[in-house]
Structures are given as structure tokens and as C-alpha cells.
Design a protein around this motif. Structure first.
Motif, mmCIF file in Angstrom:
data_model
loop_
_atom_site.group_PDB
_atom_site.id
_atom_site.type_symbol
_atom_site.label_atom_id
_atom_site.label_comp_id
_atom_site.label_asym_id
_atom_site.label_seq_id
_atom_site.Cartn_x
_atom_site.Cartn_y
_atom_site.Cartn_z
ATOM 1 N N VAL A 224 -16.648 2.666 -15.991
ATOM 2 C CA VAL A 224 -16.631 2.915 -17.439
ATOM 3 C C VAL A 224 -15.296 2.523 -18.058
ATOM 4 O O VAL A 224 -15.231 1.790 -19.038
ATOM 5 N N THR A 225 -14.205 3.016 -17.480
ATOM 6 C CA THR A 225 -12.889 2.829 -18.098
ATOM 7 C C THR A 225 -12.117 1.644 -17.528
ATOM 8 O O THR A 225 -11.159 1.182 -18.142
ATOM 9 N N GLY A 226 -12.507 1.171 -16.349
ATOM 10 C CA GLY A 226 -11.742 0.115 -15.700
ATOM 11 C C GLY A 226 -10.490 0.612 -15.007
ATOM 12 O O GLY A 226 -9.737 -0.173 -14.420
ATOM 13 N N LEU A 227 -10.242 1.924 -15.040
ATOM 14 C CA LEU A 227 -9.060 2.484 -14.389
ATOM 15 C C LEU A 227 -9.250 2.533 -12.882
ATOM 16 O O LEU A 227 -10.375 2.514 -12.369
ATOM 17 N N LEU A 228 -8.151 2.612 -12.164
ATOM 18 C CA LEU A 228 -8.219 2.848 -10.724
ATOM 19 C C LEU A 228 -8.980 4.139 -10.466
ATOM 20 O O LEU A 228 -8.819 5.120 -11.199
ATOM 21 N N ASN A 229 -9.788 4.159 -9.400
ATOM 22 C CA ASN A 229 -10.656 5.317 -9.183
ATOM 23 C C ASN A 229 -10.062 6.309 -8.185
ATOM 24 O O ASN A 229 -8.917 6.179 -7.744
ATOM 25 N N LYS A 230 -10.869 7.274 -7.803
ATOM 26 C CA LYS A 230 -10.385 8.374 -6.959
ATOM 27 C C LYS A 230 -9.975 7.893 -5.572
ATOM 28 O O LYS A 230 -9.094 8.490 -4.933
ATOM 29 N N HIS A 231 -10.595 6.810 -5.071
ATOM 30 C CA HIS A 231 -10.216 6.293 -3.761
ATOM 31 C C HIS A 231 -8.804 5.714 -3.798
ATOM 32 O O HIS A 231 -8.032 5.847 -2.835
ATOM 33 N N GLN A 232 -8.464 5.096 -4.924
ATOM 34 C CA GLN A 232 -7.122 4.542 -5.069
ATOM 35 C C GLN A 232 -6.081 5.645 -5.257
ATOM 36 O O GLN A 232 -4.940 5.524 -4.817
ATOM 37 N N LEU A 233 -6.481 6.732 -5.912
ATOM 38 C CA LEU A 233 -5.581 7.884 -6.032
ATOM 39 C C LEU A 233 -5.283 8.451 -4.646
ATOM 40 O O LEU A 233 -4.132 8.775 -4.338
ATOM 41 N N GLU A 234 -6.317 8.571 -3.834
ATOM 42 C CA GLU A 234 -6.122 9.108 -2.486
ATOM 43 C C GLU A 234 -5.156 8.227 -1.692
ATOM 44 O O GLU A 234 -4.252 8.728 -1.017
ATOM 45 N N ARG A 235 -5.323 6.908 -1.798
ATOM 46 C CA ARG A 235 -4.424 5.992 -1.092
ATOM 47 C C ARG A 235 -2.989 6.143 -1.591
ATOM 48 O O ARG A 235 -2.043 6.252 -0.798
ATOM 49 N N ALA A 236 -2.832 6.190 -2.927
ATOM 50 C CA ALA A 236 -1.487 6.315 -3.508
ATOM 51 C C ALA A 236 -0.859 7.656 -3.150
ATOM 52 O O ALA A 236 0.353 7.748 -2.900
ATOM 53 N N MET A 237 -1.687 8.712 -3.114
ATOM 54 C CA MET A 237 -1.168 10.038 -2.808
ATOM 55 C C MET A 237 -0.697 10.113 -1.353
ATOM 56 O O MET A 237 0.344 10.717 -1.055
ATOM 57 N N LYS A 238 -1.427 9.465 -0.455
ATOM 58 C CA LYS A 238 -1.022 9.459 0.955
ATOM 59 C C LYS A 238 0.288 8.700 1.130
ATOM 60 O O LYS A 238 1.142 9.090 1.931
ATOM 61 N N GLU A 239 0.438 7.609 0.389
ATOM 62 C CA GLU A 239 1.692 6.855 0.449
ATOM 63 C C GLU A 239 2.850 7.688 -0.095
ATOM 64 O O GLU A 239 3.957 7.663 0.446
ATOM 65 N N ALA A 240 2.586 8.441 -1.190
ATOM 66 C CA ALA A 240 3.629 9.292 -1.776
ATOM 67 C C ALA A 240 4.028 10.402 -0.813
ATOM 68 O O ALA A 240 5.214 10.758 -0.712
ATOM 69 N N LEU A 241 3.059 10.957 -0.090
ATOM 70 C CA LEU A 241 3.361 12.012 0.880
ATOM 71 C C LEU A 241 4.177 11.458 2.044
ATOM 72 O O LEU A 241 5.099 12.121 2.537
ATOM 73 N N ALA A 242 3.845 10.234 2.463
ATOM 74 C CA ALA A 242 4.626 9.606 3.537
ATOM 75 C C ALA A 242 6.064 9.374 3.089
ATOM 76 O O ALA A 242 7.017 9.602 3.853
ATOM 77 N N GLU A 243 6.239 8.929 1.844
ATOM 78 C CA GLU A 243 7.586 8.722 1.319
ATOM 79 C C GLU A 243 8.336 10.046 1.195
ATOM 80 O O GLU A 243 9.543 10.108 1.460
ATOM 81 N N ALA A 244 7.618 11.095 0.808
ATOM 82 C CA ALA A 244 8.257 12.410 0.686
ATOM 83 C C ALA A 244 8.750 12.894 2.042
ATOM 84 O O ALA A 244 9.826 13.498 2.146
ATOM 85 N N ARG A 245 7.969 12.622 3.093
ATOM 86 C CA ARG A 245 8.402 13.020 4.440
ATOM 87 C C ARG A 245 9.629 12.227 4.881
ATOM 88 O O ARG A 245 10.511 12.748 5.564
ATOM 89 N N SER B 246 3.534 22.444 -2.183
ATOM 90 C CA SER B 246 2.242 23.127 -2.347
ATOM 91 C C SER B 246 1.147 22.511 -1.484
ATOM 92 O O SER B 246 -0.033 22.819 -1.656
ATOM 93 N N GLY B 247 1.534 21.638 -0.558
ATOM 94 C CA GLY B 247 0.554 21.032 0.330
ATOM 95 C C GLY B 247 1.042 19.712 0.867
ATOM 96 O O GLY B 247 1.658 18.931 0.140
ATOM 97 N N LYS B 248 0.768 19.458 2.132
ATOM 98 C CA LYS B 248 1.211 18.217 2.767
ATOM 99 C C LYS B 248 0.036 17.313 3.103
ATOM 100 O O LYS B 248 0.196 16.313 3.808
ATOM 101 N N ASP B 249 -1.135 17.668 2.579
ATOM 102 C CA ASP B 249 -2.342 16.882 2.799
ATOM 103 C C ASP B 249 -2.981 16.587 1.450
ATOM 104 O O ASP B 249 -3.029 17.472 0.575
ATOM 105 N N TYR B 250 -3.479 15.366 1.277
ATOM 106 C CA TYR B 250 -4.042 14.981 -0.026
ATOM 107 C C TYR B 250 -5.174 15.895 -0.455
ATOM 108 O O TYR B 250 -5.218 16.331 -1.609
ATOM 109 N N LEU B 251 -6.113 16.178 0.439
ATOM 110 C CA LEU B 251 -7.278 16.983 0.063
ATOM 111 C C LEU B 251 -6.870 18.391 -0.365
ATOM 112 O O LEU B 251 -7.436 18.956 -1.302
ATOM 113 N N VAL B 252 -5.864 18.937 0.308
ATOM 114 C CA VAL B 252 -5.368 20.268 -0.064
ATOM 115 C C VAL B 252 -4.728 20.222 -1.449
ATOM 116 O O VAL B 252 -4.991 21.072 -2.300
ATOM 117 N N LEU B 253 -3.898 19.204 -1.686
ATOM 118 C CA LEU B 253 -3.238 19.078 -2.981
ATOM 119 C C LEU B 253 -4.258 18.868 -4.104
ATOM 120 O O LEU B 253 -4.128 19.450 -5.184
#
Length: 600
Positions: A143-164, A269-276
Motif C-alpha cells: 500500500v505505502t511502498g515503505l519497507l515492511n516488517k521483515h526489513q524492520l526485523e533485519r535492521a533491528m537485528k543489525e542494530a542489536l549486533a552493533e549495540a553488543r 529492555s530486551g536483547k532479542d528482536y521479538l522481545v523488543l
């Protein structure tokens, strides 16, 4: 765009054309290749067809200009840098995601991969690339052409790796459109899709260039904010909230929507994407349940509240199924501003859970609305309140009862018939009943709401707009809604003795309402000084507040506010001087009466 003449292929591109033709027939992607020495570009036909590039073959400068024009303006600089890095030899390959405008003037997310080839002397002779619509790879929202939830999950995992690795975390903010279901029901799903597109554009305009907006399921969006503090998130949400304040139009149809937010900070508040994600959704749900149009930040306390609200749903459902067991009404007095005479009460819903604990209305009422249980409970409220009003009119003739009305109830076709039957059965005058609708629940669906109001007006009932002034379109409310009473929120009373602006605002609001035939009730009056200013200077019609009484049970209301009237009537009939006549007692008597809880 100006049509660019077809350019002859260079010798290099002629040699490559046979392979190029095979590739473009065997892939769904979009292809291009550039002869860097002769400055000639060749594209696959689907680029011309879908994106309006002028020709399959053209000069490189014209090719570059054509692509610049279809790139989204906010992403043009970043994409150009990636391409130039490859062209200038800073890197052999490049990959970038951006939005490109199609022939239909819609922006589509695409992923583009490009590379340069070197000759035997190490010079760049060939530049080629392929790009795909990200939706074709299940990466973009349809509908919007925005990145979807799968891309958020990928980006969030990368952000968590960088945070570690670095110790620097950030925030995940999930936004949900308030009352989006009502927008779909009022118009249709196609209109709802247009609203989603419009809201996504408004949010994208606020975000910095290096931020991405993700589209999740339903009406939800997400923003990943590396390095954010609580103040940073608050500033971002406030900007989004402000951008959505004004009513919007799509195809001449008005709509008004706000967004609630749920924020979680990682990794604390969480070190796993699904938890966050679960924690952010819990915070968003709490924001919606506590009034909407606000951002809630996750904490253990808020999460426990959210878990409790889930179990509360089953408890509330059982209460409703058992004939609204545990539900009750409290009543707060309303008095005439001129005479301090009791003229009515507002019925306020209360609920005691199965463990005997009284639950705050801000916790259980959103659950009633979300689960549609407000429909049977609303009918119970009307039945109970109308019956009590009829009883109290024997003591105070003309007594009226104000009943809060949910937008959910207005949407229910059976509610109007239930109200009509209830009033006829109790034999009460319809003008004794006032339905109050909270201003922030109105989503600019003026036409529908007025049709419901007209039904009640035709039968003699009155309509009040509650919490006036706290919404985003108060003047539009006065203009578009046919109300009888405006109830001005306590927010405008708190500083009325200190702030000349607040005093003038209330005073002019009263004058404006009176000029169009509306009366004004002021909520939250707590001191004699506030009362004197509101009644004598602002000329309000009625007052509701702790100065005259707090919400009471039926028995408590009768004891504090109706028994004195009976005593006064009895004394008057026996020739004694009344102790509770507002016109006969001075300041000392009034203070004594208030201390005893008497509102008249």
C-alpha cells in the motif's frame, strides 16, 4: 519530461547487445549498462515502460538526468553518492535502496545493485546494474511502498549486533493510527489505504534523511532510532503529533486522525528482536487504552499493567455476560451557576472486578470499547440512569441526567431503538436526558454524528460535547456539530484566577456558544473564587466540580444532595425557615453546607 532522441549504440554496446537481450528476457528485474568511454547508456524496455525513462538508448548525461528526476528528493543525494563512488573508482560495487517515481506518479521502493568493469589497463570501461521492485521480493509494503516488517526485523537485528559491539543502544518506536477502524467503517478500505499513504508521507517529511520508516501490519508504522535518549524520542513523537493536528482531505472527504506511540529502548529492555517488538506493542496498546494520541515508554511497570489488562478482558466479559455484575454508577452533581441550585447529575461508570477491587475507568473503559462490550454495557447504563433520574425528579422537578456516550454505541444500529424504548417505558420527559460525547472521540465524521444527534434531537433529548477544548478541532466542533451544551474542561479553570488569557478564553467561548443557542457547563470548579469569576464575569450556565460535590453512589447522592432538599421542603411546608435555600444563606451557610457535602 522532454523527449530525448534515440542515441546510436557504441561498438562496445553492440557487441554486448546479444547477451543483454537474453538477460532482459530471462529476468523480472530492470537492467542497464553504460559504455563509459563513449558515454552511451542502454536500458531494458521495462524501464521505459514502467518508469518513463525517455528511451532505451541515450547519452549517459541524459540517462543520469532522467534517473535524477525520478528519484525521491529526500533520497537523491544519498543514492547519487553510491553511484558516483562506483563510477569514480572508490569502490567496485554498490548497493542502495531508494524510492523511484513510476509512470503512475507513485513512488516504489527499489533495490539497485551496480558494478564497474575494468579493461586491461585498469580503466573503467563499463558500468552496469540491475534493480528490482522490493515488493517483488516481499520487502516493501504493497500500500505505502515503505519497507515492511521483515526489513524492520533485519535492521533491528543489525542494530542489536552493533549495540553488543559498541555498547550504544537506541530506541524502537511503533506508531498506530488512532480510530483507524472507524475510518475504514465510515468510508471504505480503499479510503483507508489512502489515509495510510498520506500519514506515511507526513511522517517521512519529519524524519531525517538517514532514518527509515517501516510499515507493519494494519495501521502501524515503526521507526528505528539508534543512539536515542528519552528526550530524543519525545521530541520526535511530538513533531509527528503536531504534523497530524490539522484535519485532512482525500478526494474532498474530510478525515482527522492522531497516532499513539509505544517506545522500547534496547538493549536494556530486551536483547532479542521479538522481545523488543512485543514490549513496544505492549507500550503502544497502553497508550491507546489511556486516551490515545500519546506515546508510552516501556517499563516493567507498564508491561505488568498491559499483562493485567489482557486478563482483565476475560473478567469484564464474564461481568457483562452475568448481567453487568460488578458495574455500578456514581453521580456528580451539576448546579445552576446563578442560583447554586441542584439541576442534575452526570452518571459515571464504575467497575469492581471479580476479586472485589475497584478498577480505574481509564483502565476498563478502553477495553469495553475495543471489545464492543460497550454496546451491552451502554444499554445497561441508560436503563439504570434513566430509572434513577425518574425517581429523583420526584424530589427535584426538572432534574436532568447526563450520560456519557461512546462512539462505539453511535455505530450500533440497535442503540437508538433501545434508548427510545427505555424513555417511553419509564415515562420520563426526553429533555431530562443529556448524552455527552467526548470531543477527542470525534474523527471528523461530522455528517454521520449529526445524523445520530438529529435522531435524539427529534425525540427531545439533548446533546453535550464533553471535555471541550482538549481536542484538536474545538472551533470545528462548534461549527460542525449540532450540540445543545458545551462542557469546558477543567484544564481551562486551573489557572483562570492567575491567567487573564484563560479568563478571556472562557468568557469569549461562553459568548460564542450563547450566540448560537448553546449553553455552557464548566467542569472542575473547586474554589469559591473560581465559582465567583465563572458565574459573575464569564456568565456560564452551570457548574460541575468538587466545590459542590464529588461523585457519589446512588445512596450517597440521595443522602448528601436530595435529603437536604426534602428537609427544606418539609420545613417550608411547616412554616419554618429553610436551612438549605441557596438564596437565603450567606457565605457562612454556604461554606458549612459544602463541608457537609451538600451541593444545593
Amino acid at each position: 519530461m522532454r523527449r530525448i532522441p534515440r542515441t546510436a549504440l557504441s561498438p562496445l554496446l553492440k557487441r554486448l547487445k546479444i547477451y543483454f537481450d537474453v538477460l532482459k528476457r530471462t529476468t523480472s528485474g530492470y537492467l542497464y549498462v553504460v559504455d563509459l568511454q563513449n558515454k552511451v547508456a542502454m536500458t531494458s524496455p521495462n524501464i521505459v515502460r514502467d518508469f518513463g525513462i525517455p528511451a532505451e538508448t541515450m547519452g549517459f548525461s541524459a540517462f543520469r538526468q532522467a534517473w535524477q528526476e525520478i528519484m525521491h528528493p529526500t533520497e537523491r543525494e544519498n543514492v547519487t553518492k553510491v553511484f558516483d563512488d562506483v563510477l569514480q573508482g572508490h569502490t567496485r560495487e554498490g548497493c542502495v535502496e531508494f524510492r523511484a517515481k513510476t509512470r503512475k506518479d507513485d513512488y516504489e521502493w527499489i533495490e539497485c545493485r551496480c558494478a564497474a568493469a575494468l579493461d586491461h589497463e585498469g580503466k573503467r570501461t563499463l558500468y552496469a546494474g540491475i534493480f528490482r521492485l522490493m515488493g517483488q521480493r516481499n520487502r516493501a509494503d504493497d500500500v505505502t511502498g515503505l519497507l515492511n516488517k521483515h526489513q524492520l526485523e533485519r535492521a533491528m537485528k543489525e542494530a542489536l549486533a552493533e549495540a553488543r559491539a559498541t555498547g550504544q543502544g537506541g530506541a524502537l518506536l511503533i506508531l498506530g493510527i488512532d480510530n483507524f477502524k472507524l475510518i475504514n467503517e465510515t468510508y471504505n478500505r480503499f479510503f483507508g489505504d489512502q489515509v495510510l499513504k498520506a500519514v506515511s508521507r507526513q511522517i517521512k517529511q519529519i524524519l531525517a534523511q538517514d532514518f527509515k520508516l517501516y510499515k507493519l501490519d494494519g495501521d502501524e508504522f515503526a521507526i528505528l532510532y539508534p543512539g536515542a535518549s528519552e528526550a530524543d524520542v519525545d521530541a520526535l513523537y511530538t513533531s509527528i503529533q503536531t504534523a497530524l493536528l490539522q484535519p485532512q482531505h482525500i478526494n474532498d472527504k474530510p478525515y482527522f486522525c492522531t497516532v499513539s506511540g509505544g517506545t522500547v529502548f534496547y538493549p536494556q529492555s530486551g536483547k532479542d528482536y521479538l522481545v523488543l517488538h512485543k514490549h513496544a506493542e505492549a507500550a503502544l496498546d497502553l497508550a491507546k487504552r489511556s486516551g490515545k494520541n500519546k506515546n508510552c515508554i516501556f517499563s516493567k511497570e507498564t508491561y505488568n499493567r498491559w499483562v493485567r489488562s489482557l486478563s482483565m478482558r476475560d473478567d469484564i466479559r464474564q461481568s457483562v455476560e452475568q448481567g453487568c455484575r460488578g458495574f455500578s454508577l456514581c453521580f456528580q452533581p451539576q448546579v445552576s451557576a446563578n442560583e447554586k441550585r441542584l439541576i442534575g447529575a452526570e452518571a459515571l461508570l464504575r467497575w469492581q472486578n471479580s476479586k472485589g477491587r475497584m478498577v480505574a475507568p481509564m483502565e476498563f473503559i478502553p477495553i469495553l470499547e475495543d471489545t464492543q462490550l460497550m454496546i451491552p454495557v451502554g444499554k445497561w447504563i441508560v436503563e439504570t440512569a434513566v430509572g434513577i433520574c425518574k425517581k429523583w425528579q420526584k424530589v427535584v422537578p426538572g432534574f436532568h441526567m447526563s450520560i456519557n456516550l461512546s462512539y462505539v454505541q453511535l455505530r450500533d444500529p440497535s442503540f437508538k431503538d433501545a434508548v427510545k424504548e427505555c424513555i417511553e417505558r419509564h415515562g420520563i420527559k426526553p429533555e431530562s436526558i443529556v448524552f455527552e460525547l467526548t470531543e477527542h472521540t470525534v474523527v471528523s465524521d461530522w455528517a454521520f454524528i449529526n445524523r445520530q444527534f438529529d435522531f435524539f434531537h427529534e425525540r427531545g433529548l439533548k446533546i453535550a460535547m464533553d471535555d471541550f477544548g482538549t481536542g484538536c478541532s474545538s472551533l470545528a466542533t462548534l461549527k460542525n456539530l449540532s450540540c445543545d451544551i458545551i462542557k469546558v474542561d477543567r484544564e481551562f479553570v486551573k489557572k483562570i484566577l492567575l491567567c487573564d488569557f484563560d479568563r478571556r478564553l472562557v468568557e469569549y467561548t461562553v459568548k460564542l456558544c450563547h450566540s448560537v443557542g448553546m449553553s455552557v457547563c464548566i467542569e472542575g470548579v473547586e474554589t469559591d473564587e473560581e465559582y465567583d469569576l465563572l458565574s459573575k464575569v464569564c456568565k456560564v450556565d452551570s457548574i460541575q466540580g468538587y466545590l459542590f460535590g464529588r461523585p457519589e453512589t446512588q445512596e450517597g447522592f440521595e443522602e448528601k444532595f436530595l435529603k437536604p432538599v426534602l428537609t427544606m421542603l418539609t420545613d417550608s411546608a411547616s412554616g419554618k425557615e429553610g436551612n438549605y435555600g441557596a438564596d437565603k444563606r450567606g457565605d457562612e451557610g454556604r461554606h458549612a453546607s459544602r463541608q457537609e457535602g451538600h451541593a444545593v
